[in-house]
Enzyme design. Structure first.
Site: not given
Ligand code: IDP
Ligand code: MG
Length: 141
Positions: A10, A50, A117, A120, A131
């Site tokens: 990310k 998401y 975080n 992913h 995805e």
């Protein structure tokens, strides 16, 4: 057929120059890198990626976070890679992520409502297929 999963470093991970370290963990674990690309996400793709979170009050924070800089997206393969990569990442909330996991070692948060975080990973084989198709196109499954 070897299992595949979709993973991402990310914007916080890219900005903090953690790409090399995380790729090293993936290779050290014995997984194969099938695809790798640095790019900016878009609101459209994030709304699909998401889709389970778009109605949450913090979805705006997620968009701001995920659009704050480029992401490194990729596909990795190996035995049980979907589950293994989730374990390597650690818990969603860095507070709960155990030391030794990527999030447990590198993640910060929540800061100002944002859970930064670092990584992913798809949470099931079905999600991985979806995805990979979403980010890399239908033909790359
Ligand atoms: P995961 O990334 O471990 O699969 P998900 O529940 O799918 O966790 O959430 C996707 C991402 O959305 C998280 O990694 C985190 O960046 C963000 N997120 C999830 N829950 C919250 C929250 O309660 N507040 C802020 N951000 C959240
Ligand atoms: Mg998830």
């Amino acid at each position: 057929m070897t299992e595949k999963t979709f993973f991402m470093i990310k914007p916080d991970g890219v900005e903090r120059r953690l790409i090399g370290e995380i790729i090293h963990l993936i290779e050290r674990r014995g997984f194969t890198i099938e695809r790798l690309e640095l790019r900016m996400a878009t609101e459209d793709i994030l709304r699909q990626h998401y889709s389970h979170l778009v109605d949450k009050p913090f979805f705006g924070d997620i968009l701001g976070y995920m659009l704050s800089g480029p992401v490194l997206i990729g596909v990795i393969s190996g035995p049980k890679v979907v589950k293994s990569w989730r374990i390597m990442m650690g818990a969603t909330n860095p507070v709960d992520a155990v030391p030794g996991s990527i999030r447990g070692d590198f993640a910060m948060g929540p800061v100002d409502g944002n859970i930064k975080n670092v990584v992913h990973g798809s949470d099931s084989k079905e999600a991985a297929q979806r995805e990979i198709a979403l980010w890399f196109g239908q033909s790359n499954n």
